[in-house]
Design a protein around this motif. Structure first.
Motif, short mmCIF file in Angstrom:
data_model
loop_
_atom_site.label_atom_id
_atom_site.label_comp_id
_atom_site.label_asym_id
_atom_site.label_seq_id
_atom_site.Cartn_x
_atom_site.Cartn_y
_atom_site.Cartn_z
N UNK A 1 -4.14 10.02 2.52
CA UNK A 1 -4.73 10.28 1.20
C UNK A 1 -5.80 9.26 0.82
N UNK A 2 -5.91 8.18 1.60
CA UNK A 2 -6.92 7.17 1.30
C UNK A 2 -8.31 7.72 1.59
N UNK A 3 -9.31 7.25 0.83
CA UNK A 3 -10.69 7.70 1.05
C UNK A 3 -11.17 7.30 2.44
N UNK A 4 -10.74 6.11 2.87
CA UNK A 4 -11.01 5.67 4.25
C UNK A 4 -9.71 5.11 4.82
N UNK A 5 -9.11 5.76 5.83
CA UNK A 5 -7.85 5.27 6.39
C UNK A 5 -7.92 3.82 6.87
N UNK A 6 -9.10 3.36 7.24
CA UNK A 6 -9.24 1.98 7.72
C UNK A 6 -8.98 0.96 6.62
N UNK A 7 -9.03 1.40 5.34
CA UNK A 7 -8.80 0.47 4.23
C UNK A 7 -7.33 0.07 4.10
N UNK A 8 -6.41 0.92 4.60
CA UNK A 8 -4.97 0.66 4.46
C UNK A 8 -4.55 -0.38 5.50
N UNK A 9 -4.11 -1.51 5.02
CA UNK A 9 -3.65 -2.59 5.91
C UNK A 9 -2.14 -2.74 5.81
N UNK A 10 -1.60 -3.57 6.65
CA UNK A 10 -0.15 -3.82 6.65
C UNK A 10 0.28 -4.43 5.32
N UNK A 11 -0.47 -5.36 4.79
CA UNK A 11 -0.11 -6.03 3.54
C UNK A 11 -0.19 -5.08 2.35
N UNK A 12 -1.13 -4.13 2.38
CA UNK A 12 -1.21 -3.15 1.28
C UNK A 12 -0.01 -2.21 1.28
N UNK A 13 0.51 -1.88 2.47
CA UNK A 13 1.73 -1.05 2.57
C UNK A 13 2.93 -1.82 2.03
N UNK A 14 3.04 -3.10 2.38
CA UNK A 14 4.14 -3.94 1.89
C UNK A 14 4.10 -4.03 0.37
N UNK A 15 2.94 -4.23 -0.19
CA UNK A 15 2.79 -4.33 -1.64
C UNK A 15 3.17 -3.02 -2.33
N UNK A 16 2.80 -1.90 -1.74
CA UNK A 16 3.12 -0.59 -2.32
C UNK A 16 4.63 -0.33 -2.31
N UNK A 17 5.30 -0.68 -1.20
CA UNK A 17 6.76 -0.50 -1.10
C UNK A 17 7.50 -1.43 -2.05
N UNK A 18 6.95 -2.60 -2.28
CA UNK A 18 7.58 -3.57 -3.17
C UNK A 18 7.56 -3.08 -4.62
N UNK A 19 6.55 -2.31 -4.98
CA UNK A 19 6.40 -1.83 -6.35
C UNK A 19 7.27 -0.60 -6.66
N UNK A 20 7.95 -0.06 -5.67
CA UNK A 20 8.77 1.14 -5.89
C UNK A 20 9.98 0.84 -6.75
N UNK A 21 10.47 1.87 -7.42
CA UNK A 21 11.67 1.74 -8.26
C UNK A 21 12.92 1.74 -7.37
N UNK A 22 13.99 1.16 -7.87
CA UNK A 22 15.23 1.07 -7.09
C UNK A 22 15.80 2.44 -6.76
N UNK A 23 15.57 3.41 -7.62
CA UNK A 23 16.11 4.76 -7.41
C UNK A 23 15.34 5.53 -6.35
N UNK A 24 14.19 5.03 -5.93
CA UNK A 24 13.37 5.73 -4.93
C UNK A 24 14.04 5.67 -3.55
N UNK A 25 13.93 6.77 -2.79
CA UNK A 25 14.54 6.84 -1.45
C UNK A 25 13.93 5.84 -0.48
N UNK A 26 12.68 5.43 -0.73
CA UNK A 26 11.98 4.52 0.18
C UNK A 26 12.11 3.05 -0.26
N UNK A 27 12.93 2.78 -1.27
CA UNK A 27 13.07 1.41 -1.76
C UNK A 27 13.75 0.53 -0.72
N UNK A 28 13.17 -0.66 -0.46
CA UNK A 28 13.75 -1.64 0.47
C UNK A 28 14.15 -2.90 -0.30
N UNK A 29 13.17 -3.50 -0.99
CA UNK A 29 13.42 -4.70 -1.79
C UNK A 29 12.28 -4.86 -2.79
N UNK A 30 12.63 -5.41 -3.97
CA UNK A 30 11.61 -5.61 -5.01
C UNK A 30 11.15 -7.06 -5.10
#
Length: 403
Positions: free
Chosen positions: A203-232
């Motif tokens: 869904x990114x305008x340019x897939x090359x913009x998505x880095x490993x650290x941006x994925x980590x930051x996105x997962x960290x912002x998820x709510x605890x009730x989300x199925x993809x939640x790992x740690x906040x």
């Protein structure tokens, strides 16, 4: 055995030839904390060998020509019979270095329902959320497979599909057994996170913009009730989760038809971090046909006690035992003394063939002539004793039948 399990199981010991790009298989010790404590797989009912049911012409054929089935109420275990993770299997067509097997109820694929076996991306679809129909004991033939060659994870229509490939068929995994449900639940969570990451990149305008650290930051912002939640709070925990389960995430990115997603920097970043962990390198096999390895359950079933023949049934054995307890077991009578080497003639057939370990025919004949009538009388007495034993046995047997 615990250390062997943590390291992933027994390895083949043969060095694989380096052909093409290597496949990094994470060692089990890297993500053992994400899975339950291993336990032994126990057969519920008698299971049929997959190779006995398969067409002989199909076994070992190319993956595209193998038949497709579904497997429900399944369990996955290693060659020691311990439940294990499906993540130890390669997600690409490379030669596996660990033997993993599966057991379950096999059925034909429902071609009319393309969503069969699909697990929802957004909602829980583990055994705890199964319907009453799914909880019921499935009807069908229960089989055990040969060694699994490959794990396939696909996602479309907001659903996740997990399947395995053996030398004889493809099996779409439906409902796990009650004991294996926690193991399969961990794999499904990894698949949901993989779908989440794939969605971010696509869904990114340019897939090359998505880095490993941006994925980590996105997962960290998820709510605890989300199925993809790992740690906040702990970014290191999220980073480790993404790396040790990286092959599932990369498999969805690499199978995307768009080249921009296949070649995105995220794939190389995950692989670079995986190389720093404990892993094994797998390669494409140079063999045109890899022999299917038999399931350890086959040897367990072959060790079952065989049926007794009629002469060793409990009834016949009881008659003989009771008779000799009353009469006393007859002792073997040695009519002739042991023959020494110096006493042998050295010319008869038994003397010329010492491997037979038989008495000298010439000397034995001489001894028999010397005994004469005494030997004949002893033979008659022995025959009479045998007749008396046989008569008493028949009486005992007839009494037990009448009783």
């Amino acid at each position: 055995e615990e250390m062997r399990y943590i390291s992933g199981g027994r390895k083949s010991g043969k060095k694989q030839e380096k052909q093409g790009e290597s496949y990094l298989r994470m060692e089990m010790r890297e993500y053992a904390d994400d899975y339950p404590v291993p336990s032994l797989y126990k057969q519920i009912t008698e299971e049929v060998d997959e190779l006995m049911m398969a067409d002989a012409e199909v076994i070992g054929a190319d993956a595209m020509y193998l038949p497709h089935f579904t497997l429900t109420d399944f369990s996955v275990y290693n060659e020691d019979g311990l439940l294990t993770s499906l993540e130890l299997l390669p997600t690409r067509e490379v030669e596996a270095d660990i033997e993993i097997f599966a057991s379950g109820v096999v059925k034909e694929v429902n071609e009319e329902d393309f969503t069969e076996g699909g697990i929802s991306v957004k909602s829980c679809a583990t055994s705890s959320c199964a319907t009453e129909e799914e909880r019921a004991i499935p009807q069908g033939i229960r089989i055990f497979t040969s060694d699994i060659k490959q794990l396939n994870v696909n996602s479309f229509a907001d659903m996740i599909f997990v399947s395995i490939r053996t030398s004889a068929a493809h099996y779409k995994l439906l409902q796990p057994s009650e004991k294996y449900a926690p193991w399969f639940g961990t794999l499904i969570k990894v698949c949901r996170i993989a779908v989440y990451v794939h969605k971010m990149v696509s869904e990114a305008s340019r897939p090359a913009k998505i880095s490993f650290h941006s994925v980590v930051a996105s997962l960290k912002a998820l709510d605890k009730a989300d199925d993809c939640f790992i740690s906040s709070t702990m970014e290191s925990k999220i980073e480790k989760f993404l790396v040790v389960h990286g092959q599932i995430i990369m498999s969805l990115l690499l199978t995307d038809p768009k080249k921009t997603i296949k070649n995105c920097p995220l794939v190389s970043q995950i692989k670079q971090r995986m190389a720093a962990c404990r892993h094994s390198k797998l390669y494409m096999s140079s063999k045109a046909y890899i022999r299917a390895k038999k399931n350890p359950l086959l040897t367990m079933q072959s060790n079952k006690p065989k049926q007794m023949i009629s002469t060793t049934t409990k009834g016949v054995y009881g008659v003989w035992e009771s008779h000799f307890q009353q009469e006393g077991q007859p002792k073997r009578i040695q009519l002739f003394k042991s023959m020494k080497r110096a006493e042998r003639c050295g010319t008869c057939q038994t003397c010329l063939n010492p491997i037979w370990k038989k008495a000298c025919l010439t000397v034995r004949k001489k001894w028999e002539e010397e005994m004469g009538d005494d030997l004949f009388e002893s033979d008659v007495e022995d025959e009479k004793d045998l007749e008396d034993i046989g008569a008493s046995l028949l009486m005992d047997l007839s009494d037990k039948i009448e009783g």
